[in-house]
Design a protein around this motif. Structure first.
Motif, PDB file in Angstrom:
ATOM      1  N   PHE A   1       0.830  -1.200   0.000  1.00 62.27           N
ATOM      2  CA  PHE A   1       0.000   0.000   0.000  1.00 62.27           C
ATOM      3  C   PHE A   1       0.869   1.257   0.000  1.00 62.27           C
ATOM      4  CE2 PHE A   1      -2.218   3.473   2.092  1.00 62.27           C
ATOM      5  CZ  PHE A   1      -3.275   3.599   1.217  1.00 62.27           C
ATOM      6  N   ARG A   2       1.977   1.203   0.727  1.00 56.59           N
ATOM      7  CA  ARG A   2       2.872   2.348   0.779  1.00 56.59           C
ATOM      8  C   ARG A   2       3.445   2.631  -0.617  1.00 56.59           C
ATOM      9  NH1 ARG A   2       6.718   5.181   3.934  1.00 56.59           N
ATOM     10  NH2 ARG A   2       8.660   5.346   2.773  1.00 56.59           N
TER      11      ARG A   2
ATOM     12  N   ARG B   1       0.812   4.149  -2.681  1.00 59.00           N
ATOM     13  CA  ARG B   1       0.569   5.534  -2.292  1.00 59.00           C
ATOM     14  C   ARG B   1       1.654   6.447  -2.849  1.00 59.00           C
ATOM     15  NH1 ARG B   1       1.872   6.454   3.379  1.00 59.00           N
ATOM     16  NH2 ARG B   1       3.684   7.336   2.381  1.00 59.00           N
TER      17      ARG B   1
ATOM     18  N   GLN C   1      11.183  20.105   4.875  1.00 63.48           N
ATOM     19  CA  GLN C   1      10.155  19.931   5.904  1.00 63.48           C
ATOM     20  C   GLN C   1       8.781  19.879   5.263  1.00 63.48           C
ATOM     21  OE1 GLN C   1      10.587  23.141   8.621  1.00 63.48           O
ATOM     22  NE2 GLN C   1      12.088  22.055   9.859  1.00 63.48           N
ATOM     23  N   PRO C   2       7.990  18.910   5.601  1.00 66.49           N
ATOM     24  CA  PRO C   2       6.636  18.853   5.069  1.00 66.49           C
ATOM     25  C   PRO C   2       5.813  20.053   5.520  1.00 66.49           C
ATOM     26  CG  PRO C   2       7.246  16.839   6.166  1.00 66.49           C
ATOM     27  CD  PRO C   2       8.286  17.829   6.486  1.00 66.49           C
TER      28      PRO C   2
ATOM     29  N   ASN D   1       2.649  20.591   6.687  1.00 73.49           N
ATOM     30  CA  ASN D   1       1.320  20.396   7.250  1.00 73.49           C
ATOM     31  C   ASN D   1       1.058  21.239   8.497  1.00 73.49           C
ATOM     32  OD1 ASN D   1       3.061  19.088   8.801  1.00 73.49           O
ATOM     33  ND2 ASN D   1       1.929  17.152   8.914  1.00 73.49           N
ATOM     34  N   ILE D   2       1.960  22.220   8.783  1.00 72.40           N
ATOM     35  CA  ILE D   2       1.616  23.063   9.936  1.00 72.40           C
ATOM     36  C   ILE D   2       1.306  24.490   9.503  1.00 72.40           C
ATOM     37  CG2 ILE D   2       2.792  21.785  11.782  1.00 72.40           C
ATOM     38  CD1 ILE D   2       5.079  23.922  11.359  1.00 72.40           C
TER      39      ILE D   2
ATOM     40  N   ILE E   1      -2.259  23.755  20.265  1.00 73.50           N
ATOM     41  CA  ILE E   1      -0.832  23.443  20.288  1.00 73.50           C
ATOM     42  C   ILE E   1      -0.171  24.143  21.463  1.00 73.50           C
ATOM     43  CG2 ILE E   1       1.349  23.808  19.057  1.00 73.50           C
ATOM     44  CD1 ILE E   1      -0.233  23.363  16.471  1.00 73.50           C
TER      45      ILE E   1
ATOM     46  N   ARG F   1       3.202  20.070  28.381  1.00 74.04           N
ATOM     47  CA  ARG F   1       4.442  19.289  28.307  1.00 74.04           C
ATOM     48  C   ARG F   1       5.528  19.950  29.147  1.00 74.04           C
ATOM     49  NH1 ARG F   1       5.666  17.909  22.180  1.00 74.04           N
ATOM     50  NH2 ARG F   1       7.143  16.406  22.988  1.00 74.04           N
TER      51      ARG F   1
ATOM     52  N   CYS G   1      11.281  15.466  12.824  1.00 76.04           N
ATOM     53  CA  CYS G   1      11.805  15.819  11.503  1.00 76.04           C
ATOM     54  C   CYS G   1      11.167  15.017  10.377  1.00 76.04           C
ATOM     55  CB  CYS G   1      13.311  15.643  11.480  1.00 76.04           C
ATOM     56  SG  CYS G   1      13.802  13.916  11.509  1.00 76.04           S
ATOM     57  N   THR G   2      10.432  13.978  10.705  1.00 76.05           N
ATOM     58  CA  THR G   2       9.716  13.103   9.748  1.00 76.05           C
ATOM     59  C   THR G   2      10.634  12.257   8.859  1.00 76.05           C
ATOM     60  OG1 THR G   2       9.490  14.552   7.825  1.00 76.05           O
ATOM     61  CG2 THR G   2       7.852  14.806   9.559  1.00 76.05           C
TER      62      THR G   2
ATOM     63  N   GLN H   1       9.614   8.681   6.532  1.00 73.26           N
ATOM     64  CA  GLN H   1       9.841   8.417   5.111  1.00 73.26           C
ATOM     65  C   GLN H   1      10.623   7.133   4.901  1.00 73.26           C
ATOM     66  OE1 GLN H   1      11.615  12.130   3.772  1.00 73.26           O
ATOM     67  NE2 GLN H   1      10.067  13.197   4.973  1.00 73.26           N
TER      68      GLN H   1
ATOM     69  N   PRO I   1       9.324   1.207   5.809  1.00 74.38           N
ATOM     70  CA  PRO I   1       8.713   0.568   4.641  1.00 74.38           C
ATOM     71  C   PRO I   1       7.281   0.096   4.867  1.00 74.38           C
ATOM     72  CG  PRO I   1      10.223  -0.948   5.691  1.00 74.38           C
ATOM     73  CD  PRO I   1      10.323   0.344   6.446  1.00 74.38           C
ATOM     74  N   VAL I   2       6.852   0.039   6.135  1.00 78.05           N
ATOM     75  CA  VAL I   2       5.499  -0.465   6.385  1.00 78.05           C
ATOM     76  C   VAL I   2       4.615   0.569   7.076  1.00 78.05           C
ATOM     77  CG1 VAL I   2       6.093  -2.906   6.393  1.00 78.05           C
ATOM     78  CG2 VAL I   2       6.332  -1.605   8.487  1.00 78.05           C
ATOM     79  N   ASP I   3       5.019   1.850   7.008  1.00 79.69           N
ATOM     80  CA  ASP I   3       4.227   2.933   7.611  1.00 79.69           C
ATOM     81  C   ASP I   3       3.901   2.643   9.077  1.00 79.69           C
ATOM     82  OD1 ASP I   3       4.210   4.561   5.445  1.00 79.69           O
ATOM     83  OD2 ASP I   3       2.331   3.802   4.623  1.00 79.69           O
TER      84      ASP I   3
ATOM     85  N   ALA J   1       4.095  13.862  12.671  1.00 78.12           N
ATOM     86  CA  ALA J   1       4.003  14.927  11.695  1.00 78.12           C
ATOM     87  C   ALA J   1       5.135  15.896  11.984  1.00 78.12           C
ATOM     88  CB  ALA J   1       2.652  15.626  11.782  1.00 78.12           C
ATOM     89  N   ALA J   2       5.379  16.810  11.057  1.00 76.81           N
ATOM     90  CA  ALA J   2       6.488  17.738  11.229  1.00 76.81           C
ATOM     91  C   ALA J   2       6.375  18.482  12.547  1.00 76.81           C
ATOM     92  CB  ALA J   2       6.511  18.721  10.071  1.00 76.81           C
TER      93      ALA J   2
ATOM     94  N   GLN K   1       6.100  17.460  15.365  1.00 77.96           N
ATOM     95  CA  GLN K   1       5.307  16.753  16.373  1.00 77.96           C
ATOM     96  C   GLN K   1       6.094  15.499  16.733  1.00 77.96           C
ATOM     97  OE1 GLN K   1       1.969  17.816  17.154  1.00 77.96           O
ATOM     98  NE2 GLN K   1       2.365  19.586  15.871  1.00 77.96           N
TER      99      GLN K   1
END
Lengths: 573, 191
Positions: free
Chosen positions: A451-452, A455, A531-532, A534-535, A546, A553, B115-116, B120, B123-125, B130-131, B133
């Motif tokens: 699936f990965r 995707r 960096q992705p 999504n923020i 947040i 924390r 850093c995510t 990446q 291989p199996v998620d 998330a960035a 986080q």
């Protein structure tokens, strides 16, 4: 007179029942400390429902059932929970399991108890109540009773078999229970009959327990429950074997008794159900035979969780004790050390001595005499199974129906070469289970990996499509600038606008916009590579969340550093 | 003579048509051997064999490009199974290439910077995050491939061996001490 049937094979080991069967059952003294393993039944372990330091009452639920096949665990006496920690448990591995440690306060104070009107209750609710009362089969396998009767629709039970055969040598708990509490057992059978909807109820008792048969017959007088004396032959108390003797029906290979319309429960389970339904008492105690190399062999009513050393003290182990067997000599578990708690499946403790249980002679090669096949109650070929298990040829063992083996030990008992056949079969079974488990895990990993890849491929394609569209738009716009006759191209790019002036201006603007967009996209892509993204584009609400989490924390870190300074050990849960 | 020829020609035409039809109708997509080899491999997707996953390794074996002893997570038993499937000799692991104890990855939450990069790599998620986080491993899905350990810039991922507990315990193979047979003096005298 009912026609009885025979199962294949069987043996007559020395019974050794009279030692402990004649004295009335006694109650073991209240232990100071109880240890309650969370995993006392087949299926999932129970889920802890109390915290360290909690004060609990006798009969209060300490851990609840978790998942489909599971049962609850209750406090056998009142007191406080001192720890929820690892402790050795009665298991062939000798490893530790998670246990609730309970210190009794000596008051033995009950929670509120109420009888249950089981006939007025819908069946699913009654099953849930049994699960929450921790009722499991006491015949040895500790299979949760509610699961047995939660039948898939379309299955029907015609015959209810109550197992009082107690075929294993030395053990006399069911014998004593039937002699002393026959009425209670019959009450429990009524509940089981109600649950199963069975028309016919048969109680099978081996004919070496005449007093138990008389007591049960007296208790069943006037009802249509039939008490049947079955010939003494090990292992007639096996579920499938007893069903065969009483009904002539054979449970199919790999199947359950419910497949042929039969349900089977132990007399002790029926009695536990009676204690719950008529007195509101969950499963917190059971009878245990203490016998072998002890001064006064007897049956003791033991609270679940009582250290086994205290149980043996009731009967006084004699000098010369070399070890103990939990359960019977045929199927029991040999332990050297008794620092274990009594659990729901503990039916017998035998003190071993060199005289009573001489060490087995060394195993010799199989001579293929097939005496094991002659006595196998499951009609298997143990000599072949031994051969394939020894060679780790597990595929072949399954072809020879290894999983129909009930591990009764009859084959090893008669083996002239003293081969511990059952050990080989257990080894092969657990090896096969592990392999199946690994195979499943590999299957899941493969699916997730595929699936990965899918995707990633999809994302790549989507990106390529986006780029292609942009390219198209750019190419549609470009000729407008480059060629002296931009009208046609501009009309293509912006067909709604017909005014030449506005078209020219738009083309210029679009061109500029495209270049800006391309640069922005490049910059964005570079940023995304690091960096992705999504923020960005968070709503104020999310930002507030947040901030709140960050504050929490920070606080936690502060507490953690403080706690570290105090040198307080962390709570174990 | 002529009629015999016609009969033979007729038969060959009919049989040819049947063969041609079945070649189209029952065509097997891809190499079925690859699927069989892939089913034997443990699917950790760890790349320790030098190929980017179990399927590529299976393809390489099927083509005869790769040896059958390159998969440490499959263990010796995996090699035995492959040898049996392919009809070749068993080949032991190379020096220091044997299987390691089963382990799952563990992220030290205090060190993770979000850093995510490990996400990446998995291989199996099996890593959630998330960035910026905190990331965490889904232990039940982790195959222990160790591919996430290398990319982590702050070295917060460690491999933790799975301890043996009651649920994973297995009955051991029955082993017995062999006692030397002593000469029986009485018997010796009698003879």
């Amino acid at each position: 007179m009912r026609t009885l049937y025979r199962f294949h094979g069987g043996i007559h080991p020395e019974e050794h029942k009279l030692e402990s069967s004649e004295a009335p059952a006694r109650r073991a003294p209240l232990p100071k400390k109880l240890i309650l393993p969370l995993h006392q039944h087949i299926g999932n372990g129970a889920k802890v429902a109390v915290q360290v330091g909690d004060k609990v009452l006798k009969g209060q639920m300490l851990a609840s059932a978790q998942g489909m096949i599971s049962a609850a665990i209750h406090a056998p006496t009142s007191g406080s929970v001192t720890a929820i920690a690892q402790h050795p448990v009665p298991h062939p591995s000798g490893l530790d399991g998670l246990c609730i440690h309970l210190e009794s306060d000596g008051e033995d104070r009950w929670i509120e108890r109420a009888a249950l009107d089981f006939r007025a209750m819908p069946k699913p609710e009654l099953l849930d109540r049994l699960r929450d009362a921790g009722i499991v089969g006491l015949g040895g396998a500790t299979f949760p009773t509610h699961v047995k009767y939660g039948l898939p629709s379309g299955q029907r039970i015609d015959t209810l078999v109550i197992n009082g055969a107690e075929c294993e040598p030395w053990i006399t708990t069911d014998d004593r229970l039937m002699r002393e509490h026959a009425d209670g057992i019959v009450r429990g059978i009524e509940v089981l009959r109600h649950l199963s909807g069975a028309g016919e109820v048969l109680v099978g008792i081996e004919d070496n327990k005449p007093q138990a048969i008389t007591a049960m017959r007296a208790a069943c007088a006037g009802s249509d429950i039939e008490v049947v004396a079955v010939p003494t032959l090990y292992p007639s108390g096996g579920e499938k074997q007893l069903i065969r003797i009483l009904t002539g029906k054979e449970v199919p290979s790999g199947g359950r008794p419910t497949n042929i319309g039969v349900a089977c429960n132990n007399v002790a389970t029926a009695y536990a159900i009676h204690r719950f339904v008529d007195h509101g008492e969950p499963m917190i105690s059971r009878l245990v035979t203490v016998t072998g190399n002890v001064r006064t062999p007897m049956n003791v009513e033991v609270l679940i969780g009582t250290p086994l050393t205290e149980v043996v003290e009731c009967a006084e182990a004699l000098p010369g004790t070399t070890g103990y067997i939990l359960g019977g000599p045929m199927m029991g578990l040999e332990v050297d050390d008794l620092h274990l708690p009594a659990v729901k499946s503990t039916n017998c403790i035998i003190a071993k001595s060199a005289q009573l249980f001489p060490p087995p002679p060394p195993a010799m090669p199989c001579i293929r005499c097939t005496r094991c096949a002659q006595v196998c109650p499951a009609d298997l070929q143990p000599q072949e199974l031994h051969w394939f298990s020894k060679a780790k040829n597990f595929g072949k063992t399954q072809e020879y129906h290894l999983f129909d083996c009930i591990e009764c030990g009859a084959c090893a008992y008669v083996c002239p070469s003293h081969i511990p056949l059952v050990q080989y079969f257990r080894f092969a079974k657990s090896e096969i289970w592990q392999r199946e488990h690994e195979q499943q895990a590999a299957e899941i990993a493969r699916e997730r990996h595929e699936f990965r890849m899918f995707r990633q491929e999809r994302e790549k394609q989507e990106k390529a499509e986006r780029l292609a569209q942009k390219e198209k738009a750019a190419q549609a716009a470009k000729p407008a600038v480059a060629t002296p006759l931009p009208v046609a191209a501009a009309a293509n790019a912006d067909p709604d606008d017909t005014l030449q002036m506005r078209v020219d201006a738009d083309i210029a603007r679009a061109n500029m916009q495209l270049r800006i967009d391309a640069a922005a996209a490049r910059a964005k892509e570079q940023a995304a590579a690091a960096q992705p993204k999504n923020i960005d584009a968070l709503t104020p609400q999310q930002q507030a969340e947040i901030a709140e989490i960050e504050a929490r924390r920070a606080k936690l870190r502060e507490i953690a550093s403080d706690a570290g300074a105090d040198d307080e050990p962390p709570k174990q849960i | 003579m002529i009629s015999a020829l016609w009969v033979m020609i007729g038969i060959s035409l009919v049989l040819g048509a049947v063969l041609g039809y079945s070649a189209i109708r029952f065509k097997v997509e891809g190499n079925p051997l690859v699927e069989k080899i892939d089913a034997v491999l443990p699917q950790t997707q760890c790349g320790q064999c030098g190929y980017p996953g179990c399927k590529p390794y299976a393809e390489a074996i099927a083509k005869g490009e790769a040896d059958i002893n390159l998969c440490p997570p499959g263990g010796e038993e995996g090699i035995h199974k492959l040898a049996e499937l392919l009809g070749v000799e068993f080949k032991p692991f190379g020096e220091g290439k044997g299987p390691r104890a089963k382990a799952v990855a563990f992220i030290d939450e205090n060190t993770c910077i979000g850093c995510t990069l490990c996400l990446q790599a998995c291989p199996v998620d099996a890593i959630v995050g998330a960035a910026k986080q905190m990331h965490t491993i889904v232990a039940s899905e982790c195959t222990g491939c160790e591919l996430c350990v290398e990319p982590c810039p702050v070295d917060c991922i460690s491999m933790q061996a799975i301890p043996e507990d009651i649920s994973t315990w297995k009955w051991p193979y029955p082993v017995f001490a062999i006692a030397p047979v002593r000469n029986n003096p009485q018997k010796a005298e009698a003879s």
